[in-house]
Write a protein that holds these residues in place. Structure first.
Motif, PDB file in Angstrom:
ATOM      1  N   SER A  32      -1.813  -6.177  -2.517  1.00  8.24           N
ATOM      2  CA  SER A  32      -2.560  -4.720  -1.562  1.00  8.24           C
ATOM      3  C   SER A  32      -1.600  -4.065  -1.205  1.00  8.24           C
ATOM      4  O   SER A  32      -0.367  -4.176  -2.340  1.00  8.24           O
ATOM      5  CB  SER A  32      -2.639  -6.076  -0.183  1.00  8.24           C
ATOM      6  N   GLU A  59      -0.321  -2.552   0.994  1.00  6.84           N
ATOM      7  CA  GLU A  59       1.457  -4.009   1.893  1.00  6.84           C
ATOM      8  C   GLU A  59       2.197  -4.127   0.729  1.00  6.84           C
ATOM      9  O   GLU A  59       3.314  -3.218   1.141  1.00  6.84           O
ATOM     10  CB  GLU A  59       1.168  -4.148   2.407  1.00  6.84           C
ATOM     11  N   GLU A  60       1.594  -4.766  -0.153  1.00  5.06           N
ATOM     12  CA  GLU A  60       2.425  -5.524  -0.752  1.00  5.06           C
ATOM     13  C   GLU A  60       3.331  -3.738  -1.650  1.00  5.06           C
ATOM     14  O   GLU A  60       4.145  -4.073  -1.996  1.00  5.06           O
ATOM     15  CB  GLU A  60       1.668  -6.180  -1.955  1.00  5.06           C
ATOM     16  N   THR A 106       3.427  -0.983  -1.149  1.00  5.58           N
ATOM     17  CA  THR A 106       4.949   0.134  -0.180  1.00  5.58           C
ATOM     18  C   THR A 106       5.760  -1.071  -0.646  1.00  5.58           C
ATOM     19  O   THR A 106       6.770  -0.645  -0.369  1.00  5.58           O
ATOM     20  CB  THR A 106       4.152   0.128   1.271  1.00  5.58           C
TER      21      THR A 106
END
Length: 161
Positions: free
Chosen positions: A70, A72-73, A75
């Motif tokens: 994802s 977020e992952e 980043t």
């Protein structure tokens, strides 16, 4: 540049992957993608000897992360690598939104080694990661492993030169 003791195994793995690339007849580069929890998610080594000069491990890890993680992952992840990203790989890293980069040897160091070996300049100008992707956190070089990478490059270019 301060690398945490917990990061050195990932960087040592990058050196091992670079050595694997060399044994396979390729330029000695290796990279490891690590999630926020410290788990290794993917790794690769250079595969440009296939004739496709874009088969850098950093570029492959950017592609892998876009397909399997994802935003977020990505980043929160860190890419450990034997050499500072080239402009192509730095751009791919930034475009997919990966986090921090930690490299063993800088592009400047590699350039000096290649000049010493009288290797012709690459077709793409060398730029620092920050020049290509100013928003990416970057740490390197890592002096305790730099000589290992230098030795691999000297072995490769003495063999192919």
């Amino acid at each position: 540049m301060v690398v945490k003791d917990t990061e050195l195994p990932h960087l040592r793995r990058c050196v091992e992957l670079a050595a694997e690339a060399l044994r396979a007849g390729d330029e000695p580069f290796g990279s490891v993608l690590v999630g926020a929890d410290g788990k290794v998610l993917a790794e690769d080594h250079n595969r440009v000897a296939s004739g496709d000069r874009t088969r850098h491990p950093e570029f492959e890890l950017a592609r892998w992360s876009a397909a399997h993680m994802s935003p977020e992952e990505r980043t929160a992840a860190t890419v450990y690598t034997s050499g500072e990203h080239c402009p192509m790989c730095a751009a791919a890293h930034a475009w997919v939104g990966l986090g921090r980069i930690v490299y063993v040897a800088s592009s400047d160091q590699l350039g000096a080694w290649l000049a010493e070996l009288e290797v012709p300049a690459p077709p793409v100008r060398t730029l620092s990661i920050q020049e290509v992707a100013p928003g990416v956190a970057v740490d390197g070089p890592v002096p305790e492993l730099t000589e290992d990478i230098r030795a691999l490059h000297f072995r490769f270019h003495r063999r192919t030169g």
